[in-house]
Enzyme design. Structure first.
Site, mmCIF file in Angstrom:
data_model
loop_
_atom_site.group_PDB
_atom_site.id
_atom_site.type_symbol
_atom_site.label_atom_id
_atom_site.label_comp_id
_atom_site.label_asym_id
_atom_site.label_seq_id
_atom_site.Cartn_x
_atom_site.Cartn_y
_atom_site.Cartn_z
ATOM 1 N N GLY A 49 42.192 14.048 -1.617
ATOM 2 C CA GLY A 49 42.244 13.899 -0.119
ATOM 3 C C GLY A 49 41.644 14.803 0.738
ATOM 4 O O GLY A 49 40.725 14.883 1.689
ATOM 5 N N CYS A 50 41.869 16.223 0.199
ATOM 6 C CA CYS A 50 41.183 17.156 1.016
ATOM 7 C C CYS A 50 39.621 17.306 0.968
ATOM 8 O O CYS A 50 38.872 17.731 1.672
ATOM 9 C CB CYS A 50 41.818 18.516 0.779
ATOM 10 S SG CYS A 50 43.581 18.529 1.163
ATOM 11 N N THR A 51 39.470 17.052 -0.304
ATOM 12 C CA THR A 51 37.930 16.874 -0.792
ATOM 13 C C THR A 51 37.155 15.770 0.087
ATOM 14 O O THR A 51 36.345 16.206 0.838
ATOM 15 C CB THR A 51 37.553 16.738 -1.997
ATOM 16 O OG1 THR A 51 38.112 17.886 -2.777
ATOM 17 C CG2 THR A 51 36.278 16.671 -2.391
#
Length: 165
Positions: A49-51
């Site tokens: 998700g952060c990527t």
């Protein structure tokens, strides 16, 4: 803005900060006076998700056309940030707040629901700060899909309200 205190409201001055980036340079909100700043808090470098969120900010033509400054902040250390930024060619600073003091002060760290379990951690949130250093808008429960474009749309909307825009 910790538990029990009111959350920062649009129009209020955003707290200045002094946080180190991956390259060791200290970044302050005041360094970017006169520009829109997109400050996004995210849980962990190099997770799915952060990527996706970082790459969406990286790829947003609208945010680029607005000249917005993008700053990511998490508890990860500078080495982790450096590797993450290099792996995905992120052209913006990733700031480190290892003790989460700043993240707590803006309400982006605390209890959250992770797969049905309540844990303490960084909450995925975004803050749009205007050229005058005041909060324009905050997203307190970010859904990554379409988020960068929503931030750009908020800049468009805010520009229409500014007499100097």
């Amino acid at each position: 803005m910790t538990s029990g205190t009111p959350r920062l409201q649009p129009g209020e001055p955003f707290p200045d900060f002094a946080l180190p980036g991956a390259g060791g340079q200290t970044h302050r909100l005041s360094d970017y006076a006169g520009r829109y700043v997109v400050l996004y808090a995210y849980p962990k470098d190099d997770t799915p998700g952060c990527t996706k969120e970082a790459c969406d900010f990286r790829d947003s033509a609208l945010l680029k056309s607005h000249g917005a400054v993008i700053l990511g902040v998490s508890r990860d250390d500078a080495e982790s940030h450096q590797a993450f930024a290099e792996k995905y060619s992120l052209p913006f600073p990733l700031l480190t707040d290892p003790d989460a003091d700043f993240l707590k002060s803006i309400g982006a760290y605390g209890p959250k629901n992770l797969y049905g379990k309540i844990v303490e951690g960084v909450k995925r949130q975004t803050f749009l700060i205007g050229p005058d250093g005041r909060l324009v808008k905050s997203w307190l429960a970010v859904s990554v899909d379409g988020h960068a474009d929503a931030v750009a749309a908020a800049i468009d909307a805010d520009r229409k309200t500014r007499p100097d825009a």
